[in-house]
Design an enzyme around this catalytic site. Structure first.
Site, short mmCIF file in Angstrom:
data_model
loop_
_atom_site.label_atom_id
_atom_site.label_comp_id
_atom_site.label_asym_id
_atom_site.label_seq_id
_atom_site.Cartn_x
_atom_site.Cartn_y
_atom_site.Cartn_z
N ASP A 92 0.86 -1.17 0.00
CA ASP A 92 0.00 0.00 0.00
C ASP A 92 0.90 1.23 0.00
O ASP A 92 2.06 1.17 0.38
CB ASP A 92 -0.95 -0.03 1.22
CG ASP A 92 -2.14 0.90 1.01
OD1 ASP A 92 -3.00 0.94 1.89
OD2 ASP A 92 -2.19 1.59 -0.04
N ASP A 266 -7.60 -7.61 0.98
CA ASP A 266 -6.64 -7.76 2.08
C ASP A 266 -7.33 -7.30 3.37
O ASP A 266 -8.22 -6.44 3.32
CB ASP A 266 -5.39 -6.88 1.85
CG ASP A 266 -5.64 -5.45 2.31
OD1 ASP A 266 -6.21 -4.68 1.49
OD2 ASP A 266 -5.33 -5.12 3.48
N CYS A 304 -11.49 -28.87 9.59
CA CYS A 304 -10.34 -28.05 9.17
C CYS A 304 -9.05 -28.87 9.26
O CYS A 304 -8.86 -29.63 10.20
CB CYS A 304 -10.23 -26.81 10.07
SG CYS A 304 -8.84 -25.75 9.64
N CYS A 306 -5.92 -27.51 9.26
CA CYS A 306 -4.76 -26.70 9.68
C CYS A 306 -4.11 -27.34 10.92
O CYS A 306 -4.73 -28.16 11.60
CB CYS A 306 -5.21 -25.27 10.00
SG CYS A 306 -5.81 -25.04 11.66
N CYS A 309 -6.14 -27.24 14.21
CA CYS A 309 -7.31 -28.13 14.28
C CYS A 309 -6.90 -29.60 14.24
O CYS A 309 -7.58 -30.46 14.80
CB CYS A 309 -8.27 -27.82 13.14
SG CYS A 309 -9.05 -26.22 13.32
N HIS A 335 -4.68 -20.83 11.93
CA HIS A 335 -6.02 -21.35 11.60
C HIS A 335 -6.82 -20.34 10.78
O HIS A 335 -7.41 -20.67 9.75
CB HIS A 335 -6.80 -21.70 12.87
CG HIS A 335 -8.26 -21.91 12.57
ND1 HIS A 335 -8.74 -23.08 12.03
CD2 HIS A 335 -9.32 -21.06 12.65
CE1 HIS A 335 -10.05 -22.97 11.80
NE2 HIS A 335 -10.42 -21.75 12.17
C1 LIG Z 1 -10.65 -4.27 9.55
O1 LIG Z 1 -9.42 -3.53 9.48
C2 LIG Z 1 -9.60 -2.20 9.88
O2 LIG Z 1 -10.22 -1.50 8.81
C3 LIG Z 1 -9.26 -0.90 8.00
C4 LIG Z 1 -9.30 -1.65 6.71
N1 LIG Z 1 -9.95 -0.78 5.76
C5 LIG Z 1 -9.30 -0.15 4.81
N2 LIG Z 1 -9.90 0.70 3.94
C6 LIG Z 1 -8.93 1.16 3.12
C7 LIG Z 1 -8.96 2.12 2.10
C8 LIG Z 1 -7.75 2.46 1.45
C9 LIG Z 1 -7.70 3.49 0.43
O3 LIG Z 1 -8.72 4.10 0.04
N3 LIG Z 1 -6.51 3.79 -0.13
C10 LIG Z 1 -5.37 3.14 0.25
N4 LIG Z 1 -4.20 3.49 -0.34
N5 LIG Z 1 -5.36 2.18 1.19
C11 LIG Z 1 -6.54 1.83 1.82
C12 LIG Z 1 -6.52 0.87 2.84
C13 LIG Z 1 -7.71 0.55 3.50
N6 LIG Z 1 -7.98 -0.29 4.56
C14 LIG Z 1 -7.95 -1.00 8.70
O4 LIG Z 1 -7.45 0.35 8.89
C15 LIG Z 1 -7.67 0.72 10.27
C16 LIG Z 1 -6.31 0.88 10.92
C17 LIG Z 1 -8.52 1.99 10.29
O5 LIG Z 1 -8.37 -0.36 10.90
C18 LIG Z 1 -8.28 -1.52 10.06
#
Ligand SMILES: CO[C@@H]1O[C@H](CNc2nc3cc4c(=O)[nH]c(N)nc4cc3[nH]2)[C@H]2OC(C)(C)O[C@@H]12
Length: 372
Positions: A92, A266, A304, A306, A309, A335
């Site tokens: 990213d 991801d 499972c 893994c 498990c 897991h």
């Molecule tokens: C469940 O995990 C929490 O939820 C966030 C994951 N949600 C997320 N949406 C995203 C959007 C973008 C984007 O628009 N652009 C770029 N470059 N990267 C991104 C990365 C992203 N990840 C994690 O991020 C936090 C730390 C807020 O909690 C985690």
């Protein structure tokens, strides 16, 4: 092989299955990418991550530029060598993590200045610097430098932020240059506004990318709003390129996203929740720290395969979590990542067989509510 390519192999409704071929290996889609933020998928050896079935993992520009720095990783042979992972890596671009982690951020047309959340040191990220960092890391799939507005936000703020990200996408493309064997993905923004998402998709298509991410989601909008956006956003993006939904998600988010045409995802959830005793299984969630598992000789999930498990009881897992033993996070992370990869493999096979609807029905039928 020095080139990269995306091949669609089958579709079933809007769901697709295919492969991304890179010099470092093939990524089977739909794909789930474990998150390896600081050059490690926490609590996992790289060979264990590979054993779960992962074809690719995710790294973060923001974290690695702060520590140990991209220049040091480059001097030591690049991120693959550094972390002993020779398959593809997607990184990213840093903008999102700056906004969710750094202090004292200042956003201008040029980019973002901020203070490290680790030691307070001052840093700057621009599209050009982000491309340079991701090149130094040796990342196989590079993400454009973008701005992801926190939701809820008013329409004008979302439009202004999206248009900035599109100008940054052009600068990212220009700075990335011509790098056979490496891919650059654009990131669609526009919040939950269909017309702004369309404007963003058209801007990205005009610039031209090897893949397209749906950004700006999984930021607290909730599953219903996210699925509402996914009714139109993937279809606005080029059909012949991979579509990557960033930051998603829970197993039912993932099934719903693949159903709507997403190829890659991801999320920190399987690894982060594994470390806190939260197991994801085909029958729903198990909070292994719950006292009722104390004497339970059964595995987490009877079906499972893994290591957790196959070789351990719920009673043992409960014990090592209560005792805060290191093996606890290792076993549950393994897991969870194994389960996520099994889910992806199941969807790839179901789409190839034209059975996605049946797969989705079985997925939901098996899942009990609450702790099992
Ligand atoms: C469940 O995990 C929490 O939820 C966030 C994951 N949600 C997320 N949406 C995203 C959007 C973008 C984007 O628009 N652009 C770029 N470059 N990267 C991104 C990365 C992203 N990840 C994690 O991020 C936090 C730390 C807020 O909690 C985690």
């Amino acid at each position: 092989m020095t080139k990269t390519s995306f091949t669609l192999q089958a579709t079933d409704g809007l769901a697709r299955t295919g492969r991304i071929d890179t010099p470092r290996g093939t990524i089977r889609t739909p794909a789930f990418m474990p998150v390896g933020t600081a050059a490690t998928v926490k609590a996992m050896m790289p060979e264990s991550v590979a054993a779960t079935g992962a074809d690719i993992l995710l790294g973060n520009t923001y974290h690695l530029m702060l520590r140990p720095t991209a220049e040091r990783i480059d001097r030591l042979g690049g991120l693959h060598r550094f972390m002993n992972w020779d398959k593809p890596i997607l990184t990213d671009s840093g903008g999102f993590q700056v906004m969710s982690l750094a202090d004292l951020r200042k956003l201008t047309e040029k980019g973002v200045t901020f203070k490290s959340h680790i030691d307070g040191s001052k840093h700057e990220l621009t599209p050009e610097r982000s491309m340079d960092i991701q090149r130094l890391l040796g990342s196989d799939i590079v993400m454009c430098f973008d701005e992801c507005p926190a939701l809820p936000a008013d329409r004008d703020r979302i439009a202004e932020s999206m248009r900035l990200s599109m100008r940054w996408a052009q600068r990212s493309r220009d700075a990335f240059g011509d790098r056979p064997g490496y891919m650059l993905f654009g990131i669609q923004q526009g919040g939950l506004e269909e017309d702004l998402r369309a404007e963003s998709a058209e801007a990205l298509r005009a610039i031209g990318f090897d893949g397209y991410a749906v950004g700006g989601l999984a930021v607290g909008e909730g599953q219903e709003a996210m699925f509402g956006c996914l009714e139109y956003a993937p279809g606005q993006l080029p059909e012949d390129k991979p579509r990557y939904l960033m930051g998603v998600g829970k197993p039912d988010d993932i099934v719903g996203a693949v159903k709507r045409g997403i190829d890659m995802m991801d999320c920190v959830l399987p690894s982060r929740s594994g470390r806190t005793g939260q197991a994801w299984t085909r029958r729903g969630q198990v909070n292994i720290k719950n006292a009722r598992h104390q004497d339970d000789p059964r595995p987490l999930d009877e079906d499972c395969t893994c290591p957790a498990c196959r070789n351990y009881s719920r009673a043992y897992l409960h014990h090592v979590f209560r005792a805060q033993e290191m093996i606890s996070g290792m076993l549950l992370t393994w897991h969870n990542l194994h389960y996520y990869q099994e889910l992806m493999q199941g969807m790839r096979e179901a789409i190839a067989a034209g059975q996605f609807a049946a797969f989705e029905a079985d997925f939901h039928a098996l899942r009990a509510e609450g702790d099992i």
